[in-house]
Structure formats: C-alpha cells, structure tokens
Design a protein around this motif. Sequence first.
Motif, PDB file in Angstrom:
ATOM      1  N   ASP A 405     -48.623  29.310-129.014  1.00  0.00           N
ATOM      2  CA  ASP A 405     -47.752  29.297-127.835  1.00  0.00           C
ATOM      3  C   ASP A 405     -48.153  30.363-126.833  1.00  0.00           C
ATOM      4  OD1 ASP A 405     -46.367  27.277-129.089  1.00  0.00           O
ATOM      5  OD2 ASP A 405     -44.767  28.585-129.848  1.00  0.00           O
ATOM      6  N   ALA A 406     -48.780  31.454-127.317  1.00  0.00           N
ATOM      7  CA  ALA A 406     -49.217  32.522-126.409  1.00  0.00           C
ATOM      8  C   ALA A 406     -50.513  32.171-125.695  1.00  0.00           C
ATOM      9  CB  ALA A 406     -49.394  33.830-127.190  1.00  0.00           C
ATOM     10  N   MET A 407     -51.157  31.047-126.110  1.00  0.00           N
ATOM     11  CA  MET A 407     -52.437  30.635-125.508  1.00  0.00           C
ATOM     12  C   MET A 407     -52.343  29.196-125.004  1.00  0.00           C
ATOM     13  SD  MET A 407     -55.131  32.322-128.263  1.00  0.00           S
ATOM     14  CE  MET A 407     -54.498  31.375-129.663  1.00  0.00           C
ATOM     15  N   PRO A 408     -51.480  28.943-124.015  1.00  0.00           N
ATOM     16  CA  PRO A 408     -51.319  27.554-123.543  1.00  0.00           C
ATOM     17  C   PRO A 408     -52.601  26.961-122.979  1.00  0.00           C
ATOM     18  CG  PRO A 408     -50.269  29.120-122.042  1.00  0.00           C
ATOM     19  CD  PRO A 408     -50.662  29.884-123.255  1.00  0.00           C
ATOM     20  N   GLU A 409     -53.478  27.792-122.459  1.00  0.00           N
ATOM     21  CA  GLU A 409     -54.758  27.306-121.912  1.00  0.00           C
ATOM     22  C   GLU A 409     -55.875  27.345-122.950  1.00  0.00           C
ATOM     23  OE1 GLU A 409     -54.728  25.975-119.003  1.00  0.00           O
ATOM     24  OE2 GLU A 409     -52.634  26.558-118.698  1.00  0.00           O
ATOM     25  N   THR A 412     -58.647  32.023-128.859  1.00  0.00           N
ATOM     26  CA  THR A 412     -59.136  32.203-130.229  1.00  0.00           C
ATOM     27  C   THR A 412     -58.035  32.786-131.102  1.00  0.00           C
ATOM     28  OG1 THR A 412     -61.387  32.588-129.431  1.00  0.00           O
ATOM     29  CG2 THR A 412     -60.875  33.303-131.679  1.00  0.00           C
ATOM     30  N   LEU A 413     -57.804  32.148-132.239  1.00  0.00           N
ATOM     31  CA  LEU A 413     -56.880  32.645-133.263  1.00  0.00           C
ATOM     32  C   LEU A 413     -57.716  33.131-134.431  1.00  0.00           C
ATOM     33  CD1 LEU A 413     -54.138  32.955-134.782  1.00  0.00           C
ATOM     34  CD2 LEU A 413     -54.380  30.561-135.449  1.00  0.00           C
ATOM     35  N   GLY A 443     -54.642  37.659-135.106  1.00  0.00           N
ATOM     36  CA  GLY A 443     -54.842  38.028-133.708  1.00  0.00           C
ATOM     37  C   GLY A 443     -55.003  36.816-132.815  1.00  0.00           C
ATOM     38  N   ASP A 444     -54.676  37.005-131.552  1.00  0.00           N
ATOM     39  CA  ASP A 444     -54.884  35.932-130.573  1.00  0.00           C
ATOM     40  C   ASP A 444     -55.368  36.548-129.271  1.00  0.00           C
ATOM     41  OD1 ASP A 444     -52.623  36.355-128.539  1.00  0.00           O
ATOM     42  OD2 ASP A 444     -51.451  36.206-130.389  1.00  0.00           O
ATOM     43  N   THR A 445     -55.902  35.705-128.393  1.00  0.00           N
ATOM     44  CA  THR A 445     -56.406  36.152-127.093  1.00  0.00           C
ATOM     45  C   THR A 445     -55.479  35.680-125.984  1.00  0.00           C
ATOM     46  OG1 THR A 445     -57.819  34.193-126.991  1.00  0.00           O
ATOM     47  CG2 THR A 445     -58.792  36.217-127.877  1.00  0.00           C
ATOM     48  N   GLY A 446     -54.167  35.666-126.295  1.00  0.00           N
ATOM     49  CA  GLY A 446     -53.189  35.191-125.322  1.00  0.00           C
ATOM     50  C   GLY A 446     -52.817  36.232-124.299  1.00  0.00           C
ATOM     51  N   GLY A 447     -51.644  36.037-123.674  1.00  0.00           N
ATOM     52  CA  GLY A 447     -51.222  36.898-122.579  1.00  0.00           C
ATOM     53  C   GLY A 447     -50.777  38.281-122.988  1.00  0.00           C
ATOM     54  N   GLY A 448     -50.489  38.508-124.280  1.00  0.00           N
ATOM     55  CA  GLY A 448     -50.072  39.819-124.747  1.00  0.00           C
ATOM     56  C   GLY A 448     -48.617  40.120-124.439  1.00  0.00           C
ATOM     57  N   MET A 449     -48.170  41.321-124.805  1.00  0.00           N
ATOM     58  CA  MET A 449     -46.769  41.733-124.626  1.00  0.00           C
ATOM     59  C   MET A 449     -46.717  43.090-123.940  1.00  0.00           C
ATOM     60  SD  MET A 449     -45.215  40.992-128.411  1.00  0.00           S
ATOM     61  CE  MET A 449     -45.760  39.583-129.393  1.00  0.00           C
ATOM     62  N   ASP A 450     -45.653  43.279-123.148  1.00  0.00           N
ATOM     63  CA  ASP A 450     -45.441  44.600-122.572  1.00  0.00           C
ATOM     64  C   ASP A 450     -44.764  45.493-123.611  1.00  0.00           C
ATOM     65  OD1 ASP A 450     -42.578  44.207-122.538  1.00  0.00           O
ATOM     66  OD2 ASP A 450     -42.847  42.973-120.757  1.00  0.00           O
ATOM     67  N   PRO A 451     -44.721  46.810-123.388  1.00  0.00           N
ATOM     68  CA  PRO A 451     -44.143  47.734-124.386  1.00  0.00           C
ATOM     69  C   PRO A 451     -42.697  47.414-124.755  1.00  0.00           C
ATOM     70  CG  PRO A 451     -45.428  48.956-122.785  1.00  0.00           C
ATOM     71  CD  PRO A 451     -45.359  47.554-122.277  1.00  0.00           C
ATOM     72  N   ASP A 452     -41.860  47.023-123.780  1.00  0.00           N
ATOM     73  CA  ASP A 452     -40.462  46.719-124.073  1.00  0.00           C
ATOM     74  C   ASP A 452     -40.345  45.529-125.020  1.00  0.00           C
ATOM     75  OD1 ASP A 452     -39.610  48.782-122.506  1.00  0.00           O
ATOM     76  OD2 ASP A 452     -39.304  47.542-120.712  1.00  0.00           O
ATOM     77  N   ILE A 489     -45.354  45.952-141.301  1.00  0.00           N
ATOM     78  CA  ILE A 489     -46.011  45.139-140.290  1.00  0.00           C
ATOM     79  C   ILE A 489     -46.174  45.983-139.030  1.00  0.00           C
ATOM     80  CG2 ILE A 489     -43.805  44.144-139.569  1.00  0.00           C
ATOM     81  CD1 ILE A 489     -45.335  41.546-138.964  1.00  0.00           C
ATOM     82  N   HIS A 490     -47.329  45.888-138.416  1.00  0.00           N
ATOM     83  CA  HIS A 490     -47.628  46.675-137.216  1.00  0.00           C
ATOM     84  C   HIS A 490     -48.114  45.737-136.121  1.00  0.00           C
ATOM     85  CE1 HIS A 490     -50.359  49.106-134.604  1.00  0.00           C
ATOM     86  NE2 HIS A 490     -49.320  49.922-134.649  1.00  0.00           N
ATOM     87  N   ILE A 491     -47.661  45.978-134.910  1.00  0.00           N
ATOM     88  CA  ILE A 491     -48.028  45.131-133.790  1.00  0.00           C
ATOM     89  C   ILE A 491     -48.825  45.947-132.779  1.00  0.00           C
ATOM     90  CG2 ILE A 491     -45.839  45.551-132.572  1.00  0.00           C
ATOM     91  CD1 ILE A 491     -46.046  42.646-131.564  1.00  0.00           C
ATOM     92  N   SER A 492     -49.899  45.342-132.303  1.00  0.00           N
ATOM     93  CA  SER A 492     -50.717  45.959-131.265  1.00  0.00           C
ATOM     94  C   SER A 492     -50.969  44.906-130.197  1.00  0.00           C
ATOM     95  CB  SER A 492     -52.046  46.451-131.856  1.00  0.00           C
ATOM     96  OG  SER A 492     -52.892  46.939-130.839  1.00  0.00           O
ATOM     97  N   SER A 493     -50.576  45.208-128.967  1.00  0.00           N
ATOM     98  CA  SER A 493     -50.686  44.192-127.925  1.00  0.00           C
ATOM     99  C   SER A 493     -50.822  44.858-126.567  1.00  0.00           C
ATOM    100  CB  SER A 493     -49.452  43.278-127.951  1.00  0.00           C
ATOM    101  OG  SER A 493     -49.567  42.239-127.011  1.00  0.00           O
ATOM    102  N   ALA A 494     -51.416  44.141-125.661  1.00  0.00           N
ATOM    103  CA  ALA A 494     -51.546  44.598-124.278  1.00  0.00           C
ATOM    104  C   ALA A 494     -51.566  43.375-123.381  1.00  0.00           C
ATOM    105  CB  ALA A 494     -52.815  45.426-124.094  1.00  0.00           C
ATOM    106  N   LEU A 495     -50.955  43.479-122.220  1.00  0.00           N
ATOM    107  CA  LEU A 495     -50.892  42.358-121.290  1.00  0.00           C
ATOM    108  C   LEU A 495     -52.294  41.955-120.852  1.00  0.00           C
ATOM    109  CD1 LEU A 495     -47.835  43.428-119.078  1.00  0.00           C
ATOM    110  CD2 LEU A 495     -47.921  41.596-120.772  1.00  0.00           C
ATOM    111  N   GLY A 496     -52.548  40.645-120.924  1.00  0.00           N
ATOM    112  CA  GLY A 496     -53.830  40.119-120.509  1.00  0.00           C
ATOM    113  C   GLY A 496     -54.931  40.252-121.541  1.00  0.00           C
ATOM    114  N   VAL A 497     -54.643  40.915-122.668  1.00  0.00           N
ATOM    115  CA  VAL A 497     -55.679  41.128-123.697  1.00  0.00           C
ATOM    116  C   VAL A 497     -55.412  40.298-124.941  1.00  0.00           C
ATOM    117  CG1 VAL A 497     -56.781  42.837-125.194  1.00  0.00           C
ATOM    118  CG2 VAL A 497     -56.123  43.456-122.852  1.00  0.00           C
ATOM    119  N   GLY A 498     -54.170  40.269-125.391  1.00  0.00           N
ATOM    120  CA  GLY A 498     -53.831  39.529-126.601  1.00  0.00           C
ATOM    121  C   GLY A 498     -52.951  40.355-127.520  1.00  0.00           C
TER     122      GLY A 498
END
Length: 656
Positions: A405-409, A412-413, A443-452, A489-498
């Motif tokens: 769902d994070a990679m509508p276009e 890579t998963l 991991g995915d190459t989707g839109g990523g998440m903001d800190p909030d 469980i640990h989450i690592s994400s950045a907008l535009g990166v995945g």
Amino acid sequence: MEETQQLKTQLDLMQAALDHINQGFSAFDADLRLVAWNRGLWEMLDFPQELARRGTHLEAFLRVNAERGEYGPGDIEGKIQRRLERAKLFEPHYFERIRPNGQVIAVSGTPLPKGGFVTTYSDVTEDRRRQEKLERTVEERTRALQQSEDWLRLVTDNIPALIAYLSPGPVFRFANRRYADWFGHSVASIAGRPAPEVVGEELFKELEPHINRSFEGNAVSYEYQRNRSDGSTAYMRSTLIPDMTKDGRTLGIFVLSLDATDQKQAEAALVQSQRMDAVGKLTGGLAHDFNNLLAILMGNLLSLGRMETPLDRETLDSKLSPMLEATKRGSDLIQRLLAFSRGKAIDPQNVSLAKVIASAGRLLEGSLPPSVDVTITAQDKEIGACIDPTQMETALINLAFNARDAMPEGGTLTITLDACELDTREAEDLGIPSGRFARITVGDTGGGMDPDTQLRVFEPFFTTKNFGTGSGLGLSMVYGFIRQSGGAIHISSALGVGTYLTLYLPYRRITPTSGRDADEGETLPLKPGQGELLLLVEDDPDVANTVTDQLQNLGYAVLRAENAEDARSLALDLPELRGVLSDIIMPGQINGLALAREIQQKRQDLGIALMSGYADWSDLAGQECACEFPVLAKPFADAQLADTLQKILSPTPDPA
C-alpha cells in the motif's frame, strides 16, 4: 536500766524509720503477736489505735476486718479461724483484697527464720484502675481492629480479584474468599499452609521462579493457565508486590490475580480478525494461482482427449507431469491457506524462521502486483525462535501488504533474516535484555513516514489509510505479538526514501534434520503391497474409483464400502481382511473415526488408516481428543499412501 533505755531508743528510732515507708508494714512473731508496725498500716487500713502495741495478737486484727465486712458476709468466726490456720503455716503469700470502699490492697507476706512473718501492704488502687482502663482501651481497640479487619475482609471478598499474602517459606498468611475458592480451600484453612500445598506441586513449580524473584524485592507480573472444575481453561494474570521494610528486608509479598480469560478470548478473536483480513487480501492472488493450475489441468486433459492415436510413454509423461505438479501445488496451497486461516490457539514452538518466511512468501505469490518486486533473503535455517508460526506468518503478510500500500506506483519489497548480538545500550533502547537475537527486516521503497507518524504507528486503530480501507490494528497486532514473544520491533523511515521494520526475537538454534523436508519436495520411496486385501470406505464414487486405482497399482486387493454399516459388516465377517482405509467425514450417524475405533475393538489384527479432505476434520467429526490412527490429507500421492499402509499392516500371521 541504761541498756533498757538504749534498746527502747533504738526501737523508737526503727519505728520512726518504718513510719516513713510509703507502704504498710507489720511483723508478727511465732505466736502470731505483733512486734513491729508502721503508721502507714493504720492509715491505710483504718485499724483502731488501741491495737497499735506490741503483743497484740493477729486474731484481733482479723476480727476487726471481719466485723466491718472486709471479708464479705457470712460466718465471722469461721472466716477468722480459717485465716489463723493459714497464718500458722508461715508460708510466703501474696494476694490482693478489695475493701468495701473499693480500695485495692496488695498483701505480701514473707516468713521469718525463727517463726513469724513480715508483711507489707500496698495501696494499688490507682494502679489497678489504670490497668483496667488500659485493658478497656485494648479491648476497645481490639474490637475496632476486628471491625476494621471484618470490613477489610468484606471489601476484599467482594473485589473481583484473587488477593493473598505470602510470608517467607512461602506460606500463606491471608487469602480472600475468591482466592481460597479458586484453589479449593476455605479462607480459614488456607492461612498458615505452605504454598505448594495450596496451589499444587505442579503449578507451584511454574510459579516458584516468580515468587522467588519477588522475595528478592522485585515487583513481578506473569500469566498462567489452570483448568477449572468444569474442564474449561482459565487464564490468570498475576502481580506480586514485595512488602519491604525501610532497611530493604522483604517481610512477605502481596498477590493480586485477575481472571484474564475473557481478555485472552478477545485477543484471540482480534488476532483471528486480522488473520482473516489478511486472507481476504490474499484471495485475489490465490484465485490467480488456482486459475493457472486449472488451466494446466484443463489444457492437458483436453489435449489428451483430442488425441486419436495411442500415446508413447514420453508423450504421456509430458502431459501428466505438469498435471500432477499442478495438483500438488494446489493441494499445498490449500493446506497452507487453511492452516493460516483456521485460527487455532496460540502454540509457541521452536521453529526455523527461514521456513516461516518461505511459507509466508508462497502465500504472497500472486497476491502482490507485478509492479512490486519481492526479494527474500532467508537461507539460514538454523536461525529460529520460540513463536507461534501462524502468528508470525500473519505478521509478515500484514507487513507485506502495508508495504504494498505504501508503493502504489510499484517498488521493491525486501525481507531479510539474520542473527545479531545486542549490547546493553542497544538492548535498553529496545526494552529487551542484551544477548543474541534473530532479526527479520521488512523494507519497502515507498513514500516513508514523518516523525509524528512513526511515533503513533503502533497505536491501536491509528491508520494513515483512507477511511474504510484500514482498521488501524495491523501494526499494533504485530507489535503485540513480537512483545509477547519476548522480542522488540524498531521502525526506521524517512519521507521519500521508504520504511524498514526490524523484528527482534530471542534466538533459538534449530538443528537441521537429515534429508529434505516433505514440504520441500521430498519424494517418499514407493513401498508396494503383496496382494493384501484392504477395505476402502468412501461415499464419493469418483474419489473411491481414484483411490481404488491407486491401491491396486500399489499391489493391494480392494473391497469397497459406501457407508459405515456395510464397512462394519465386511470388517467383522471377512477374516482374510488385512486393513481398512476409511474417509472420516461421511453421511450418517457415525463418522470414520468412530467406525475405526469400533472395528479396532473387535478386530485388533486389522491395520487402520483414515483420510480426509478437511483441515479441521476433528471439529466436523465432533472429536476433541487426539486421533490414534494415521490420517492422510486428500489429495495424496502414491508414495504417501504406500508409506502409510506399510506402517499400519501387521506381519502376515504364520499359518502353522
């Protein structure tokens, strides 16, 4: 004359000294005559002054007391004589006498070496009044304390919780009514009994490490399960709080237990809901896979049907091989889907994480769009964890669909598996002990998440999806499962990166078994029969024909029965019969398992095996206990059938 005067002076001096004593004093000789006294005696007891002279007999003092009622009503002479008789014994004595005016006099007598005795008289009226007042106060406070304890008992007995107190030993000192009832005791009988006697030796072995840790000064929480009297299972959640002194000594521990059965059932229902949600998401991919499998079967069958000339072996094999592979793949896919969706009770076990990831990957095949490239790196089958494998598959599938769902276009998963060592700082950041952990990264190459969003992503019902397209429970369920399994469980994400989600689970080394696993394509050796007569019980004619052909091709002779009644008659009437192969779910009042047990009771020489196309045949057959017969899952290959029959058939009896 001078000596007499000197003696009188000494006696007067002694008398003056005695008058300064704040107690009454008297001394009587061996004839019970007064030889010494003090003023305190006359002031305290109000004796007539004419008695205050040397030589006065004890009887005179007793008579004064008796006549004015000091000894109570009754025979005055008798009272005097009894007291004189006791005095003549010259024995140490002490008693307290309450005078008619309420004054309390303590009388203490000590015999003299050559007869007679010395007596002291103490006015203890105020002391006794203070003592009575103290006793009344103690009584009132005891009554108040008892009332307080009764109120406390009333409160604790009506709280919907199990409450107790354990002293070192451990020994129960207190338990409320619910706690006592839970373990089959009364409130009175549980106090003072050792914990193993109350909870039972087996359960105590499970609870003992938690109890010991609490006596060391730690607050401890844990869960355990126990069977109720009606046979149902109850899940309890307990908290132990140490009762500690200011200097750090543990006097005992408070026990609070809550019935978590309803919560466990709600959690199981929620897990099942998430599992079925994942099944729904898998449906499209599974339909695609099954249509492909059916296309293979239909195409080859039509091709065979159109051929007019006899087929050589090579051509026939070229048509049959893909058909067989398609049926095997379809059967495997159905079995995995049923195992994934049926929602059995949580069953933690040591499993290879590589196999769990591979199984989840096979379920995901065809369920992700072509624009999503899936890369799975999980070759080390020795990396394991103590988990429920079905819940682990559910977690991985939920994470995979979130990535989709994070990679509508498209994108890579990746799913990777390895082992790592966490030092103290890293472990503290994750909230787990340091040591060796299995690590799964999705991991995915989707839109990523903001800190909030990252801060709230594991909250129940929080979702970034459009209304109606997500429950907000997927990641919270994954988080709860990983924490319940002792991991993090640990989450690592950045907008535009995945986004990368890393799951840590306590490492368990899995020893690889020899040979290949059956789910990896193991081909069982074919073990043909020697013409043994078998009874096949199957109500579906087409299935009966197919299994009959399989049995005959394996070298067995076959008799067929369509229902349990015919099967029972044939099994009991044919001594040459060697074995029975029966379907479990059949029409009528008796199922295959009940039929097999009935036959076995009367023909213990027969080998019996069962077969079923249902994953949960035990529920459909109404059977709660384990099946003692081998069960073949339909469809089955010749090798599986042959191997099962070889195991159940006993050696041919010697005719001699």
